[in-house]
Design a protein around this motif. Structure first.
Motif, PDB file in Angstrom:
ATOM      1  N   LEU A  97      -2.532  13.178  -1.532  1.00 27.80           N
ATOM      2  CA  LEU A  97      -2.659  12.610  -2.715  1.00 27.80           C
ATOM      3  C   LEU A  97      -1.345  11.828  -3.071  1.00 27.80           C
ATOM      4  N   VAL A  98      -1.463  10.319  -3.506  1.00 27.07           N
ATOM      5  CA  VAL A  98      -0.438   9.502  -3.710  1.00 27.07           C
ATOM      6  C   VAL A  98      -0.757   8.895  -5.144  1.00 27.07           C
ATOM      7  N   ALA A  99       0.493   8.212  -5.932  1.00 25.50           N
ATOM      8  CA  ALA A  99       0.037   7.465  -6.852  1.00 25.50           C
ATOM      9  C   ALA A  99      -0.065   6.021  -6.758  1.00 25.50           C
ATOM     10  N   PRO A 100      -1.123   5.678  -7.239  1.00 27.40           N
ATOM     11  CA  PRO A 100      -1.280   4.195  -7.017  1.00 27.40           C
ATOM     12  C   PRO A 100      -0.179   3.404  -7.751  1.00 27.40           C
ATOM     13  N   GLY A 101       0.048   2.077  -7.028  1.00 28.36           N
ATOM     14  CA  GLY A 101       1.257   1.438  -7.995  1.00 28.36           C
ATOM     15  C   GLY A 101       0.896   0.739  -9.051  1.00 28.36           C
ATOM     16  N   GLU A 102      -0.340   0.515  -9.457  1.00 27.07           N
ATOM     17  CA  GLU A 102      -0.909   0.025 -10.517  1.00 27.07           C
ATOM     18  C   GLU A 102      -0.484   0.699 -12.032  1.00 27.07           C
ATOM     19  N   PHE A 103      -0.096   2.072 -11.691  1.00 24.69           N
ATOM     20  CA  PHE A 103       0.385   2.920 -12.677  1.00 24.69           C
ATOM     21  C   PHE A 103       1.640   2.497 -13.428  1.00 24.69           C
ATOM     22  N   SER A 131       1.847  12.997  -5.396  1.00 25.62           N
ATOM     23  CA  SER A 131       1.900  11.914  -6.422  1.00 25.62           C
ATOM     24  C   SER A 131       2.584  11.910  -7.410  1.00 25.62           C
ATOM     25  N   VAL A 132       2.952  13.053  -7.889  1.00 23.53           N
ATOM     26  CA  VAL A 132       3.977  13.323  -9.238  1.00 23.53           C
ATOM     27  C   VAL A 132       5.084  14.047  -8.500  1.00 23.53           C
TER      28      VAL A 132
END
Length: 372
Positions: A337-343, A41-42
């Protein structure tokens, strides 16, 4: 009577909810996997700090006095030399460079340091690093997004952010796009600041700096480039970054930063100079990321993901054409765990950002889980 700290709360109230806090439940789910979490994610480096950099830091450890905000002459020499060698810039002097305490502090505080405020506008890409918006909000300036910067209304626009290679998409702007943007910004008297922190991580395209003569014709007026050693040299923990560009802008920032005490620690200055003088460790790190990128991309595409852009940087911009939080939740069930594109903006609502910054063992684990 107002409660103590009320002023601080009024400032924090200007800001959106810290996005990473929303990821915590999914992180907890991923951590329950029998073989542990694979956190993609990060984009935080996990590989060792190069030995030559550690040695430089250690050698400068006995630094009892205050460092200077502008940095040592040796550091400035290193910043100028690297900018000329790597960016293709020419004719630079010490006045064209300025060290930073990491690039994020600059992004978040630049509108304030420039004296922007209500009625001024800050623009940044529609899909972008959230801190561009944070910087505008902290200055109480207006903020706006764009698809093509030359289509912006220039009225009140004081600061234009470029980001190539892009975080999160990995998109690389062409020389023609950069030239057109530079010309437009100069025509309208808008300061153009180019975030180029991933410039040394091009895969399917070769990123070009806004300071390259093919882009700016060797004239740096109204142009500033932001660079970081966090990714190229695994120095996120050192907070080592710098600006290069218009000496009038950098001179003003230097005076402000002197009053603010924004000093890079002396050992970090020495380590930065050593890192910029060496290319072998950069190529070694690129090779690590290239292998991880190839493995992850193949596994993602094999299980139904489509990768868009991603021709540079440390991320894969991926979609299964479903809401991003559904993708996050599904991958968390597999311990990934990955980061949502909405961020990174509403336009990312059906994408996820997948970082390459995990050990080879963890990347292999993610690949196996995606195949399952």
């Amino acid at each position: 009577m107002p409660l103590p700290g009320g002023a601080a709360r009024r400032v924090s109230g200007l800001l959106p909810v810290f996005p990473w806090d929303r990821l915590e439940p999914y992180k907890a789910t991923a951590a329950e996997h029998p073989d542990g979490i694979v956190d993609l994610s990060v984009g935080t480096p996990v590989d060792p700090v190069p030995e030559l950099v550690q040695n430089a830091l250690t050698a400068a450890a006995d630094s009892p006095g205050y460092p200077t905000v502008w940095g040592t002459p040796a550091l400035r020499d290193a910043l100028v030399g690297w900018s000329e060698r790597r960016l293709g810039a020419s004719g630079l002097t010490h006045r064209h460079v300025l060290p930073l305490v990491g690039s994020k502090e600059l992004v978040a505080s630049l509108p304030t340091q420039l004296g922007l405020g209500p009625g001024d506008r800050v623009a940044y890409p529609r899909l972008a690093y959230p801190t561009y918006e944070v910087g505008a909000r902290l200055a109480r300036a207006e903020h706006t997004v764009y698809d093509d910067p030359w289509e912006l209304d220039p009225a009140g626009l004081k600061l234009l952010w470029l980001n190539s290679p892009s975080n999160p998409t990995g998109r690389v702007l062409t020389v023609a796009e950069l030239r057109r943007t530079v010309g437009w910004a100069r025509e309208h008297g808008v300061l153009l600041v180019s975030d180029e922190c991933y410039l040394e991580l091009g895969w399917e395209a070769e990123p070009v700096s806004v300071l390259h003569p093919d882009v700016c014709d060797g004239v740096y007026d109204g142009l500033v480039a932001v660079h970081s050693l966090s990714k190229r040299s695994n120095l996120a923990g050192y907070r080592a970054a710098f600006l290069a560009g218009d000496p009038a802008v950098l001179g003003e920032l230097l005076e402000i930063r002197k009053h603010s005490g924004l000093m890079v620690p002396a050992p970090v200055q020495a380590a930065t100079a050593a890192a910029l003088a060496d290319t072998a460790h950069v190529e070694q790190q690129r090779a690590r990321y290239a292998a991880r990128r190839s493995a992850l991309r193949g596994a993602l595409e094999a299980c139904g993901f489509r990768i868009e852009h991603s021709e540079a940087s440390l991320y894969l911009w991926a979609t299964r054409d479903e809401p991003c939080w559904e993708t996050v939740a599904d991958l968390a069930e597999h311990g990934v765990l990955v980061a949502p594109g909405e961020f990174y903006g509403a336009a990312g609502a059906r994408f996820v950002r997948i970082a390459l910054t995990a050990t080879d063992e963890r990347i292999s684990a993610a690949v196996q889980r995606l195949k399952a």
